[in-house]
Design an enzyme around this catalytic site. Structure first.
Site, PDB file in Angstrom:
ATOM      1  N   GLY A 178       0.834  -1.207   0.000  1.00 54.56           N
ATOM      2  CA  GLY A 178       0.000   0.000   0.000  1.00 54.56           C
ATOM      3  C   GLY A 178       0.863   1.249   0.000  1.00 54.56           C
ATOM      4  O   GLY A 178       2.099   1.171   0.015  1.00 54.56           O
ATOM      5  N   SER A 179       0.197   2.401   0.004  1.00 56.31           N
ATOM      6  CA  SER A 179       0.951   3.651  -0.112  1.00 56.31           C
ATOM      7  C   SER A 179       1.789   3.933   1.137  1.00 56.31           C
ATOM      8  O   SER A 179       2.908   4.447   1.037  1.00 56.31           O
ATOM      9  CB  SER A 179      -0.009   4.817  -0.395  1.00 56.31           C
ATOM     10  OG  SER A 179      -1.005   4.891   0.600  1.00 56.31           O
TER      11      SER A 179
ATOM     12  N   LYS B  23      -8.035  -4.692   6.537  1.00 55.17           N
ATOM     13  CA  LYS B  23      -6.988  -4.521   5.546  1.00 55.17           C
ATOM     14  C   LYS B  23      -7.457  -5.134   4.221  1.00 55.17           C
ATOM     15  O   LYS B  23      -8.445  -5.851   4.190  1.00 55.17           O
ATOM     16  CB  LYS B  23      -5.696  -5.216   6.012  1.00 55.17           C
ATOM     17  CG  LYS B  23      -5.051  -4.509   7.218  1.00 55.17           C
ATOM     18  CD  LYS B  23      -3.748  -5.130   7.634  1.00 55.17           C
ATOM     19  CE  LYS B  23      -2.787  -5.411   6.525  1.00 55.17           C
ATOM     20  NZ  LYS B  23      -2.490  -4.259   5.632  1.00 55.17           N
ATOM     21  N   GLY B  24      -6.732  -4.838   3.167  1.00 52.48           N
ATOM     22  CA  GLY B  24      -7.054  -5.448   1.883  1.00 52.48           C
ATOM     23  C   GLY B  24      -7.539  -4.468   0.845  1.00 52.48           C
ATOM     24  O   GLY B  24      -7.938  -4.867  -0.247  1.00 52.48           O
ATOM     25  N   GLY B  25      -7.486  -3.167   1.183  1.00 53.01           N
ATOM     26  CA  GLY B  25      -7.843  -2.152   0.191  1.00 53.01           C
ATOM     27  C   GLY B  25      -7.006  -2.294  -1.065  1.00 53.01           C
ATOM     28  O   GLY B  25      -7.438  -1.953  -2.162  1.00 53.01           O
ATOM     29  N   GLY B  26      -5.804  -2.815  -0.903  1.00 56.55           N
ATOM     30  CA  GLY B  26      -4.908  -3.032  -2.045  1.00 56.55           C
ATOM     31  C   GLY B  26      -4.951  -4.464  -2.539  1.00 56.55           C
ATOM     32  O   GLY B  26      -4.096  -4.874  -3.337  1.00 56.55           O
TER      33      GLY B  26
ATOM     34  N   GLU C   9      -0.649 -10.711   3.140  1.00 50.59           N
ATOM     35  CA  GLU C   9      -0.363  -9.881   4.319  1.00 50.59           C
ATOM     36  C   GLU C   9      -0.620 -10.677   5.593  1.00 50.59           C
ATOM     37  O   GLU C   9       0.171 -10.656   6.540  1.00 50.59           O
ATOM     38  CB  GLU C   9      -1.241  -8.625   4.303  1.00 50.59           C
ATOM     39  CG  GLU C   9      -0.861  -7.642   3.205  1.00 50.59           C
ATOM     40  CD  GLU C   9      -1.812  -6.461   3.068  1.00 50.59           C
ATOM     41  OE1 GLU C   9      -1.395  -5.452   2.509  1.00 50.59           O
ATOM     42  OE2 GLU C   9      -2.964  -6.555   3.516  1.00 50.59           O
TER      43      GLU C   9
ATOM     44  N   LYS D 279      -7.496   6.642   9.807  1.00 47.11           N
ATOM     45  CA  LYS D 279      -7.773   5.196   9.815  1.00 47.11           C
ATOM     46  C   LYS D 279      -8.269   4.708  11.179  1.00 47.11           C
ATOM     47  O   LYS D 279      -8.740   3.586  11.306  1.00 47.11           O
ATOM     48  CB  LYS D 279      -6.513   4.408   9.426  1.00 47.11           C
ATOM     49  CG  LYS D 279      -5.836   4.864   8.143  1.00 47.11           C
ATOM     50  CD  LYS D 279      -6.638   4.510   6.931  1.00 47.11           C
ATOM     51  CE  LYS D 279      -6.003   4.857   5.612  1.00 47.11           C
ATOM     52  NZ  LYS D 279      -4.802   4.119   5.280  1.00 47.11           N
TER      53      LYS D 279
HETATM   54  C1  5RP Z   1      -3.352  -3.513   1.116  1.00 45.01           C
HETATM   55  C2  5RP Z   1      -3.603  -3.070   2.508  1.00 45.01           C
HETATM   56  C3  5RP Z   1      -3.099  -1.717   2.903  1.00 45.01           C
HETATM   57  O1  5RP Z   1      -2.301  -1.856   4.031  1.00 45.01           O
HETATM   58  C4  5RP Z   1      -4.251  -0.816   3.196  1.00 45.01           C
HETATM   59  O2  5RP Z   1      -5.116  -0.820   2.063  1.00 45.01           O
HETATM   60  C5  5RP Z   1      -3.796   0.602   3.511  1.00 45.01           C
HETATM   61  O3  5RP Z   1      -3.306   1.189   2.353  1.00 45.01           O
HETATM   62  P1  5RP Z   1      -2.687   2.647   2.337  1.00 45.01           P
HETATM   63  O4  5RP Z   1      -1.412   2.603   3.125  1.00 45.01           O
HETATM   64  O5  5RP Z   1      -2.441   2.898   0.854  1.00 45.01           O
HETATM   65  O6  5RP Z   1      -3.689   3.593   2.911  1.00 45.01           O
HETATM   66  O7  5RP Z   1      -4.194  -3.737   3.314  1.00 45.01           O
HETATM   67  O8  5RP Z   1      -3.987  -4.750   0.842  1.00 45.01           O
END
Ligand code: 5RP
Length: 218
Positions: free
Chosen positions: A29-30, A94-97, A103, A121
């Site tokens: 993720g970012s 988690k899992g937005g990415g 993970e 968050k």
């Molecule tokens: C990816 C994740 C990331 O940790 C989560 O989506 C947070 O992302 P970001 O640091 O871009 O806000 O779980 O699968």
């Protein structure tokens, strides 16, 4: 203060949790990307890293950090990763990415999970962020029906294929008052690979980026 600056600040603070001479687990993720960029500055002081996604592996490699396969490693002293939501007990969504399964696997091998996140968050109750569920493609519709029966509104993340060749259902409309229970229940649905609740194994340390600075909670 913009969100990227907060992410950068927590990523930098997480470098203090990286033990010298060891292999560490790295998230996706970012925020994790900022961490990887910071880790490059100490690449000669660590043995290497296990990545939780192909994207992070690429970035680590580009930064000259040696990659290890998780099967070559018995344990990791630390795993550093971001989150989409985190509550007071350090349970996370988690899992937005779409990297939730790897993970969760890499985190399970780590002695310490350091969660790095910007202040937005942190939530009282998990669930405003749709809960990602990784599903075997054949089971997409049957799993969706069972998630509906649990009170959620699953939406297929069309066009996304995970690093493991699966699909993602994002479950909207949940108010998750029992994260451990829901994580267990969803994982028992046939066809589910993993869900994005990290409650059975929550974070151990939370580094939260706020305009006043990085707040550390253990
Ligand atoms: C990816 C994740 C990331 O940790 C989560 O989506 C947070 O992302 P970001 O640091 O871009 O806000 O779980 O699968």
């Amino acid at each position: 203060m913009n969100q990227d600056l907060l992410k950068q600040a927590v990523a930098k603070a997480a470098l203090a949790y990286v033990p010298e001479g060891e292999i560490i687990g790295v998230g996706t993720g970012s925020t994790a990307n900022f961490f990887i960029d910071g880790l490059a500055g100490m690449r000669d002081r660590i043995k290497g890293a296990v990545a939780s996604s192909e994207a992070s592996a690429k970035r680590l490699e580009a930064q000259g950090i040696r990659l290890f396969d998780l099967n070559e490693v018995d344990s990791l002293s630390v795993y550093v990763d971001g989150a989409d939501e985190v509550d007071a007990s350090f349970a996370m969504i988690k899992g937005g990415g779409a990297a939730l399964t790897r993970e969760k696997i890499v985190a399970s091998v780590a002695k310490r999970f350091v969660c790095i996140a910007d202040g937005s968050k942190k939530v009282a109750v998990l669930g405003r962020f749709p809960l990602p569920v990784e599903v075997i493609p054949l089971a997409r519709a049957s799993v969706a029906r069972q998630l509906e029966a649990l009170g959620g509104r699953p939406v297929w993340r069309e066009g996304v294929v995970t690093d493991n060749g699966n699909v993602i259902l994002d479950v909207h409309g949940l108010e998750i008052t029992d994260p451990v229970g829901l994580e267990t229940t969803i994982n028992h649905i046939v066809g589910v690979v993993t869900n994005g609740l990290f409650a059975r194994r929550p974070a151990d340390v939370l580094l939260l980026g706020t305009p006043e600075g990085v707040v550390t909670t253990v």
